[in-house]
Design an enzyme around this catalytic site. Sequence first.
Site, PDB file in Angstrom:
ATOM      1  CG  HIS A  88      26.516  20.471 -14.879  1.00 54.24           C
ATOM      2  ND1 HIS A  88      25.946  19.373 -14.172  1.00 54.24           N
ATOM      3  CD2 HIS A  88      25.595  21.469 -14.908  1.00 54.24           C
ATOM      4  CE1 HIS A  88      24.524  20.066 -13.589  1.00 54.24           C
ATOM      5  NE2 HIS A  88      24.397  21.148 -14.144  1.00 54.24           N
ATOM      6  CB  SER A 111      30.488  17.305 -11.414  1.00 56.96           C
ATOM      7  OG  SER A 111      29.701  17.371 -12.588  1.00 56.96           O
ATOM      8  CB  SER A 116      26.290  16.713 -14.923  1.00 49.93           C
ATOM      9  OG  SER A 116      27.149  16.906 -13.906  1.00 49.93           O
ATOM     10  CG  ASP A 165      25.373  24.842 -12.378  1.00 47.82           C
ATOM     11  OD1 ASP A 165      24.094  25.208 -12.232  1.00 47.82           O
ATOM     12  OD2 ASP A 165      25.446  24.272 -13.524  1.00 47.82           O
ATOM     13  CD  GLU A 230      26.038  28.471 -15.748  1.00 51.22           C
ATOM     14  OE1 GLU A 230      26.785  29.305 -15.639  1.00 51.22           O
ATOM     15  OE2 GLU A 230      25.579  28.030 -17.012  1.00 51.22           O
ATOM     16  CG  ASP A 264      22.085  27.557 -20.178  1.00 56.76           C
ATOM     17  OD1 ASP A 264      20.951  26.734 -19.887  1.00 56.76           O
ATOM     18  OD2 ASP A 264      23.145  27.658 -19.667  1.00 56.76           O
ATOM     19  CG  ASN A 265      18.207  29.217 -17.960  1.00 57.15           C
ATOM     20  OD1 ASN A 265      19.168  29.084 -18.468  1.00 57.15           O
ATOM     21  ND2 ASN A 265      17.488  29.667 -17.152  1.00 57.15           N
ATOM     22  CB  CYS A 269      16.105  23.338 -22.075  1.00 53.25           C
ATOM     23  SG  CYS A 269      16.767  23.420 -20.517  1.00 53.25           S
ATOM     24  CG  HIS A 375      20.554  22.581 -10.268  1.00 55.22           C
ATOM     25  ND1 HIS A 375      21.344  22.961 -10.916  1.00 55.22           N
ATOM     26  CD2 HIS A 375      20.953  22.429  -9.155  1.00 55.22           C
ATOM     27  CE1 HIS A 375      22.623  22.942 -10.564  1.00 55.22           C
ATOM     28  NE2 HIS A 375      22.563  22.350  -9.352  1.00 55.22           N
ATOM     29  CG  HIS A 428      22.231  23.469 -22.438  1.00 54.88           C
ATOM     30  ND1 HIS A 428      21.159  22.592 -22.276  1.00 54.88           N
ATOM     31  CD2 HIS A 428      22.094  24.507 -21.690  1.00 54.88           C
ATOM     32  CE1 HIS A 428      20.388  23.089 -21.404  1.00 54.88           C
ATOM     33  NE2 HIS A 428      20.865  24.306 -20.942  1.00 54.88           N
ATOM     34  CB  SER A 436      26.186  30.076 -19.996  1.00 53.81           C
ATOM     35  OG  SER A 436      24.969  29.672 -20.767  1.00 53.81           O
ATOM     36  CD  GLN A 440      29.199  31.227 -13.878  1.00 49.61           C
ATOM     37  OE1 GLN A 440      30.307  31.975 -13.221  1.00 49.61           O
ATOM     38  NE2 GLN A 440      28.458  30.521 -13.454  1.00 49.61           N
TER      39      GLN A 440
HETATM   40  N1  LIG Z   1      18.894  21.208 -16.827  1.00 47.04           N
HETATM   41  C1  LIG Z   1      19.363  22.391 -17.388  1.00 47.04           C
HETATM   42  O1  LIG Z   1      20.242  22.141 -18.280  1.00 47.04           O
HETATM   43  C2  LIG Z   1      19.014  23.603 -16.851  1.00 47.04           C
HETATM   44  C3  LIG Z   1      19.130  24.698 -17.475  1.00 47.04           C
HETATM   45  C4  LIG Z   1      18.904  25.912 -16.978  1.00 47.04           C
HETATM   46  C5  LIG Z   1      17.997  25.807 -15.662  1.00 47.04           C
HETATM   47  N2  LIG Z   1      17.790  24.766 -15.177  1.00 47.04           N
HETATM   48  C6  LIG Z   1      16.979  24.739 -13.986  1.00 47.04           C
HETATM   49  O2  LIG Z   1      15.705  24.348 -14.622  1.00 47.04           O
HETATM   50  C7  LIG Z   1      14.618  25.046 -13.301  1.00 47.04           C
HETATM   51  C8  LIG Z   1      13.867  25.938 -13.770  1.00 47.04           C
HETATM   52  O3  LIG Z   1      14.649  27.102 -14.537  1.00 47.04           O
HETATM   53  P1  LIG Z   1      13.873  28.490 -15.045  1.00 47.04           P
HETATM   54  O4  LIG Z   1      15.067  29.139 -15.531  1.00 47.04           O
HETATM   55  O5  LIG Z   1      12.953  27.809 -16.084  1.00 47.04           O
HETATM   56  O6  LIG Z   1      13.024  28.927 -13.773  1.00 47.04           O
HETATM   57  P2  LIG Z   1      11.555  29.821 -14.000  1.00 47.04           P
HETATM   58  O7  LIG Z   1      11.602  30.438 -12.665  1.00 47.04           O
HETATM   59  O8  LIG Z   1      11.719  30.729 -15.205  1.00 47.04           O
HETATM   60  O9  LIG Z   1      10.617  28.923 -14.378  1.00 47.04           O
HETATM   61  C9  LIG Z   1      10.021  28.153 -13.311  1.00 47.04           C
HETATM   62  C10 LIG Z   1       8.511  28.132 -13.635  1.00 47.04           C
HETATM   63  O10 LIG Z   1       7.986  26.978 -12.929  1.00 47.04           O
HETATM   64  C11 LIG Z   1       6.689  27.344 -12.456  1.00 47.04           C
HETATM   65  N3  LIG Z   1       6.447  26.462 -10.913  1.00 47.04           N
HETATM   66  C12 LIG Z   1       6.812  26.788  -9.939  1.00 47.04           C
HETATM   67  N4  LIG Z   1       6.036  25.904  -9.222  1.00 47.04           N
HETATM   68  C13 LIG Z   1       5.241  25.173  -9.918  1.00 47.04           C
HETATM   69  C14 LIG Z   1       4.206  24.203  -9.673  1.00 47.04           C
HETATM   70  N5  LIG Z   1       4.195  23.748  -8.320  1.00 47.04           N
HETATM   71  N6  LIG Z   1       3.634  23.795 -10.885  1.00 47.04           N
HETATM   72  C15 LIG Z   1       3.657  24.261 -11.980  1.00 47.04           C
HETATM   73  N7  LIG Z   1       4.723  25.180 -12.074  1.00 47.04           N
HETATM   74  C16 LIG Z   1       5.354  25.615 -11.315  1.00 47.04           C
HETATM   75  C17 LIG Z   1       7.067  28.838 -12.034  1.00 47.04           C
HETATM   76  O11 LIG Z   1       5.927  29.737 -12.004  1.00 47.04           O
HETATM   77  C18 LIG Z   1       7.775  29.252 -13.055  1.00 47.04           C
HETATM   78  O12 LIG Z   1       7.261  29.778 -14.210  1.00 47.04           O
HETATM   79  C19 LIG Z   1      15.433  25.423 -12.198  1.00 47.04           C
HETATM   80  O13 LIG Z   1      15.834  24.713 -11.504  1.00 47.04           O
HETATM   81  C20 LIG Z   1      17.009  25.951 -13.065  1.00 47.04           C
HETATM   82  O14 LIG Z   1      17.868  25.920 -12.010  1.00 47.04           O
HETATM   83  C21 LIG Z   1      18.324  23.489 -15.663  1.00 47.04           C
END
Ligand SMILES: NC(=O)c1ccc[n+]([C@@H]2O[C@H](COP(=O)([O-])OP(=O)(O)OC[C@H]3O[C@@H](n4cnc5c(N)ncnc54)[C@H](O)[C@@H]3O)[C@@H](O)[C@H]2O)c1
Length: 505
Positions: A88, A111, A116, A165, A230, A264-265, A269, A375, A428, A436, A440
């Site tokens: 991003h 990106s 983003s 990422d 990432e 970060d996560n 968020c 993601h 974020h 984060s 990297q």
């Molecule tokens: N937007 C952002 O800024 C940002 C930041 C970090 C991560 N992410 C992305 O967010 C997503 C989640 O990341 P995370 O670190 O929380 O992963 P994680 O593995 O810790 O959590 C995902 C959760 O979803 C659950 N899950 C899977 N399938 C499911 C379903 N059908 N119904 C309900 N729950 C279900 C899993 O059991 C797990 O607990 C990833 O795609 C990651 O890359 C986005």
Amino acid sequence: MKKALFLAMLFALATNQSYTFAFPNLFGDKINKINENIPYKVKDPNLSELGRLAIGIGEKEMPGLMATRKKYGPYKPLANQKVTGSLHMTVETAVLIETLVELGADVRWASCNIFSTQDHAAAAIAKTGVPVYAWKGETLEEYWWCTLQALTFPDDSGPNLIVDDGGDATMLIHKGYELEEFAANNGYVPTIATDNKEEIVVEKLLRNILEKDAQHWHKVVGELIGASEETTTGVHRLLQREQAGTLLFAAYNVNDSVTKSKFDNVYGCRESLADGIKRATDVMIAGKTVVVCGYGEVGKGCAQSMRGYGARVLITEVDPICALQAAMEGFEVVTVEQALEEANIFVTATGNCDIITHEHMLNMLDQAIVCNIGHFDNEIQVEALNQNPNVTKETIKPQVDRYTFADGRQIFVLAEGRLVNLGCATGHPSFVMSNSFTNQVLAQIALAKEVPPVGVYMLPKILDEEVARLHLDHVGVTLTELSDKQADYIGIKKEGPYKAEHYRY
Ligand SMILES: NC(=O)c1ccc[n+]([C@@H]2O[C@H](COP(=O)([O-])OP(=O)(O)OC[C@H]3O[C@@H](n4cnc5c(N)ncnc54)[C@H](O)[C@@H]3O)[C@@H](O)[C@H]2O)c1
């Protein structure tokens, strides 16, 4: 390149104008060359001063990255390394890019999402002479063209190192390499066998590249040391390849550094989800019922955030441990189907596909808001809704679409199902991204130094602790020091690591 076009570009560069003139076939089915030798492509280079101001503020909030510059800058550990970033293109990423440059790297950037980019940050980076290909609101063809330009240096060579990422840069290389292998072994190119819009774009691009150079990706892989990844979803992709024996180069899993995924996560968020929903809709969250699908790291941050605003929060989960955690935090754990009759806002945070289906959306309450913070955009079946002849779609403003059903009910889908915090807001805050991105940079230094064999690696815990340490002053933390006796008693060194590898934080 045609002479007139070349002169026009020189003029644009000299006068600091945008490349707004049309490039023949630039993003269509046919590319002219693998590397178009365009110094950058951003929305508006005139935004660079605004971008520079924002980067200056970001630097003050990113102590980890600034300390890394100070510590490693003089030694240039990334000298002679060509680095491609697919991440991003925000203000925080600009601070990351300038850190990599300070450490000696030759950097190119795109990106990792069509929505983003912060255009002022991209413009500021372009002004420094770093080739950047990114703007907010790319088409899929433009997006993959940008990724290709970031992956191709002026002599058509690829990078030594990748900052990835979500794994799109890594995927393009692997798919390109596999297509070359197939063509060499079979004497023909397979027909495109997917009906997924984005996959078709990628497959067409790869066939174009193959026509120009049947060994392009083999040469790229030959020079590549590895990638640092990432996010959770990108790490999943790497591990799937490693298990299948198809991974072509080394990769550092940055996501699972504690100072990344537990910060970060979660905390990132916790702030940026609400930012995205609010900027898109201005809706009152208090009093509403919000469903968060997935109670992993991201889901935990989202649920806390929505509860903090005064919402009633429901969770969906497949993992009994995470479901139980949610219950112990006082959240109700239900299925999406159970939630349909009462929820006003749906947030997907699973990294999995088909979480909110077409059918689910047709059965939601009037004025429900649907968004994703995972993601990729395949968590919500937006395309099926777009294809439904009984549903009308209106764009209220960029990245906010309202769908009206036959009975008059309406729902909103944010950022076309792409990550709402970066599509509808700016991602974020800088401070958490400093954690984060310090990981990297350390992973990039490790790759350059070690040149590890193919495999997926983690940074050592002592460096994870170091990243945290670099951020303590900024938030006024006074750390307690272990006495010799205490360190002896619990069997660790006074300077760390403080926890065993299995500790889960
Ligand atoms: N937007 C952002 O800024 C940002 C930041 C970090 C991560 N992410 C992305 O967010 C997503 C989640 O990341 P995370 O670190 O929380 O992963 P994680 O593995 O810790 O959590 C995902 C959760 O979803 C659950 N899950 C899977 N399938 C499911 C379903 N059908 N119904 C309900 N729950 C279900 C899993 O059991 C797990 O607990 C990833 O795609 C990651 O890359 C986005």
